[in-house]
Design a protein around this motif. Structure first.
Motif, short mmCIF file in Angstrom:
data_model
loop_
_atom_site.label_atom_id
_atom_site.label_comp_id
_atom_site.label_asym_id
_atom_site.label_seq_id
_atom_site.Cartn_x
_atom_site.Cartn_y
_atom_site.Cartn_z
N VAL A 46 46.93 56.29 25.34
CA VAL A 46 45.81 55.34 25.39
C VAL A 46 44.56 55.98 25.98
O VAL A 46 43.45 55.50 25.75
CB VAL A 46 46.22 54.08 26.18
N GLY A 47 44.72 57.06 26.74
CA GLY A 47 43.56 57.75 27.28
C GLY A 47 43.16 57.30 28.67
O GLY A 47 41.96 57.25 28.98
N PHE A 48 44.12 56.96 29.51
CA PHE A 48 43.82 56.60 30.89
C PHE A 48 43.49 57.85 31.70
O PHE A 48 44.13 58.89 31.55
CB PHE A 48 45.02 55.92 31.55
N ALA A 49 42.49 57.72 32.57
CA ALA A 49 42.24 58.77 33.56
C ALA A 49 43.37 58.70 34.60
O ALA A 49 43.95 57.63 34.82
CB ALA A 49 40.89 58.56 34.24
N PRO A 50 43.69 59.83 35.25
CA PRO A 50 44.80 59.83 36.23
C PRO A 50 44.66 58.76 37.30
O PRO A 50 45.66 58.17 37.73
CB PRO A 50 44.72 61.24 36.83
N ALA A 51 43.43 58.48 37.74
CA ALA A 51 43.23 57.51 38.81
C ALA A 51 43.27 56.06 38.32
O ALA A 51 43.26 55.13 39.12
CB ALA A 51 41.89 57.76 39.50
N GLU A 52 43.33 55.86 37.00
CA GLU A 52 43.27 54.51 36.44
C GLU A 52 44.62 53.97 35.98
O GLU A 52 44.77 52.76 35.83
CB GLU A 52 42.30 54.49 35.24
N ILE A 53 45.59 54.83 35.76
CA ILE A 53 46.83 54.41 35.13
C ILE A 53 47.56 53.35 35.95
O ILE A 53 48.25 52.49 35.41
CB ILE A 53 47.75 55.63 34.86
N GLN A 54 47.39 53.38 37.29
CA GLN A 54 48.09 52.39 38.11
C GLN A 54 47.63 50.97 37.83
O GLN A 54 48.32 50.01 38.17
CB GLN A 54 47.92 52.71 39.61
N TRP A 55 46.46 50.82 37.17
CA TRP A 55 45.97 49.47 36.87
C TRP A 55 46.82 48.78 35.81
O TRP A 55 46.76 47.55 35.66
CB TRP A 55 44.51 49.52 36.44
N VAL A 56 47.63 49.52 35.08
CA VAL A 56 48.58 48.88 34.16
C VAL A 56 49.57 48.03 34.96
O VAL A 56 49.98 46.96 34.52
CB VAL A 56 49.33 49.96 33.34
N ILE A 57 49.93 48.50 36.15
CA ILE A 57 50.81 47.75 37.04
C ILE A 57 50.01 46.75 37.88
O ILE A 57 50.38 45.57 38.00
CB ILE A 57 51.57 48.71 37.99
N THR A 58 48.91 47.22 38.45
CA THR A 58 48.13 46.38 39.38
C THR A 58 47.56 45.15 38.69
O THR A 58 47.58 44.05 39.27
CB THR A 58 47.00 47.21 40.00
N ALA A 59 47.03 45.30 37.48
CA ALA A 59 46.41 44.17 36.77
C ALA A 59 47.42 43.05 36.57
O ALA A 59 47.12 41.86 36.78
CB ALA A 59 45.86 44.63 35.43
N TYR A 60 48.62 43.40 36.20
CA TYR A 60 49.68 42.41 35.99
C TYR A 60 50.08 41.76 37.32
O TYR A 60 50.19 40.55 37.43
CB TYR A 60 50.88 43.08 35.33
N GLY A 61 50.26 42.60 38.35
CA GLY A 61 50.70 42.10 39.65
C GLY A 61 49.70 41.16 40.29
O GLY A 61 50.07 40.13 40.87
N VAL A 62 48.42 41.49 40.20
CA VAL A 62 47.38 40.64 40.79
C VAL A 62 47.29 39.31 40.05
O VAL A 62 47.17 38.25 40.68
CB VAL A 62 46.02 41.36 40.78
N ALA A 63 47.37 39.34 38.72
CA ALA A 63 47.30 38.10 37.95
C ALA A 63 48.48 37.19 38.26
O ALA A 63 48.32 35.98 38.46
CB ALA A 63 47.26 38.41 36.46
N VAL A 64 49.67 37.77 38.34
CA VAL A 64 50.86 36.96 38.63
C VAL A 64 50.77 36.37 40.03
O VAL A 64 50.89 35.16 40.24
CB VAL A 64 52.14 37.80 38.47
N GLY A 65 50.58 37.23 41.02
CA GLY A 65 50.57 36.76 42.41
C GLY A 65 49.45 35.80 42.71
O GLY A 65 49.61 34.85 43.50
N GLY A 66 48.29 36.01 42.09
CA GLY A 66 47.14 35.16 42.37
C GLY A 66 47.22 33.78 41.75
O GLY A 66 46.61 32.83 42.26
N LEU A 67 47.99 33.64 40.68
CA LEU A 67 47.97 32.37 39.93
C LEU A 67 49.28 31.59 40.01
O LEU A 67 49.37 30.50 39.43
CB LEU A 67 47.64 32.65 38.46
N LEU A 68 50.28 32.09 40.71
CA LEU A 68 51.56 31.38 40.78
C LEU A 68 51.42 29.99 41.40
O LEU A 68 52.01 29.02 40.91
CB LEU A 68 52.57 32.20 41.61
#
Length: 474
Positions: A46-68
């Protein structure tokens, strides 16, 4: 009078409802862990920069935890079945979007949407179970199956993610969700009850401030795990504190509060949520440490790691099913405190990691004990957190319980990572050696053991020593 045949049919229908709800929940749990094994391939394709790839995990985690929390209240407000079906449909569409993503921005946006679906789907499904199964042994069995499948899904995801990525490509991690979700949506109108619907107006100011506070809290924790304490972390933390204070004031004076503060007068509910919170800290804290040790020290492949973690899954599932029986007979306090003590013991056993270790020598015993403690603590905490709740607040109670777990897991991962790296680099070493890194892992595990032990004390203090059968009769 209700005939015996009707009662049997109603009982059978309940278990079909459980099967449908668990199918959706299983896909959400499976998806949350299977992505870990696919991150290198996703970054490459997909072309993620090394410092950005963790957002694949973080984006999901923040959305789940914030909206439960909001997701649980929506189920109360609009009807559990309607909200559950809509959330499953959103999760399916977002999963398809993840698999079709051709850019990092598209994938992250789809992961956020997927998290929104999961955040509403999970508490809505749990509130349906609370509506269908009355308090007592039957509900405990249902929650035991729910918890057992959650544990299986988490471990299966670690294994399945590596297999699918190697054999057919990472996109199939997401594509496999779609047909299952479609089946769930089709059968929902036939099997699921409409549920209790609270027709009062939704507390929008409370919803906005609660969601904002949770999102900023999770972002701060993710920043600590990735970069330590810095300006962004402090800004997120300060914003979370301000929004939390605003939320408390709004809820105190709102005629239709999102979270009636009176529900926290129940020591059982508070105690159950604290058990879930502490267990979540221990679980994800241990997972991040064991993952790093297995991959960076032992050099295990993704498949080997998944099989290793299956050791913990087997004992956790056994403990979940045994735990729900014990809660009915011995009460929340004994099962919850006993489970947390086992978590503490397991973390102490695992803290003796060595640079030249093996799975059998360094991980086997600790993972077996940890799985047993995790299953017992989760099922006891969950049953306690959902006991004595009025039907119109079922979604709210489920949302609070799931939020406790989401915050706990995020705190655990951030805390364990910070302690491990901080201890390993305490001599101002930019790149710690394997031996120094292993020492850091041991220090983090000892900290998790202390937290689990504190949680056991809180369980003893807050949870009543009353067998659930007796509590229900009284």
């Amino acid at each position: 009078m209700v005939s015996t045949e009707t009662q049997v049919m109603e009982t059978v229908r309940r278990w079909w409802v459980l099967a449908v709800v668990c199918m959706a929940m299983f896909m959400g749990v499976l998806d949350s862990t299977s992505v870990y094994a696919a991150l290198p391939a996703i970054a490459r394709d997909v072309g993620f920069a090394p410092a950005e790839i963790q957002w694949v995990i973080t984006a999901y985690g923040v959305a789940v935890g914030g909206l439960l929390l909001l997701g649980g209240r929506l189920a109360d407000h609009m009807g559990q079945r309607r909200v559950f079906m809509a959330a499953v449909a959103v999760f399916a569409a977002a999963s398809l979007g993840c698999g079709l993503a051709v850019s990092s921005e598209m994938l992250i946006a789809a992961r956020v949407l997927q998290g929104v679906g999961a955040a509403v789907m999970t508490p809505a499904g749990l509130s349906i179970l609370m509506h269908v199964f009355p308090e007592g042994p039957e509900r405990n069995k249902a929650l035991g199956l729910w918890g057992g499948l959650g544990g299986i899904g988490a471990s299966a995801g670690l294994l399945l993610g590596g297999v699918l990525t190697d054999w057919v490509g990472w996109a199939w991690i997401f594509y496999t969700n779609v047909p299952v979700c479609v089946i769930v949506v089709i059968v929902c109108p036939v099997l699921l009850p409409r549920g209790v619907r609270n027709r009062r107006a939704l507390d929008l100011p409370g919803a906005i401030t609660a969601t904002g506070a949770l999102v900023l809290t999770l972002l701060a924790l993710f920043r600590i795990a990735e970069h330590g304490i810095g300006p962004f972390t402090l800004a997120f933390g300060a914003g979370a504190v301000i929004l939390t204070a605003m939320f408390v004031v709004i809820e105190r004076y709102s005629p239709v509060p999102l979270v009636p503060l009176s529900i926290f007068a129940s020591r059982t509910l508070v105690g159950g949520n604290l058990v879930i919170l502490v267990a979540g800290v221990a679980v994800d804290g241990l997972l991040i440490i064991v993952t790093l040790y297995a991959q960076q020290v032992l050099g295990l492949s993704a498949i080997q790691f998944g099989l290793t973690m299956a050791i913990m899954t087997v004992t956790s599932v056994i403990a979940v099913f045994a735990g729900q029986h014990l809660v009915t007979r011995a009460g929340f306090r004994r099962v919850a405190s006993g489970g947390l003590v086992l978590l503490a013991i397991a973390c102490v056993l695992l803290s003796s990691l060595t640079p030249d270790g093996t799975v059998v020598k360094n991980l086997l015993a600790g993972l077996l004990v940890f799985g047993a403690g995790m299953g017992a603590a989760f099922v006891a905490g969950q049953i306690a957190a959902l006991t004595g709740v009025a039907q119109e607040h079922a979604g709210l109670a489920a949302g609070v319980e799931e939020t406790s777990f989401a915050v706990g897991t995020t705190v655990g991962a951030a805390l364990a990572s910070a302690i491990a790296i901080g201890y390993a680099t305490r001599g101002n070493v930019a790149t710690p050696s394997v031996a120094e890194l292993t020492e850091g892992f041991g220090a983090a595990l000892l900290a998790l053991a202390a937290i689990a032990a504190l949680g056991a004390v809180l369980a003893v203090v807050l949870l009543r020593h009353v067998p659930q059968e007796q509590a229900i009769r009284s």
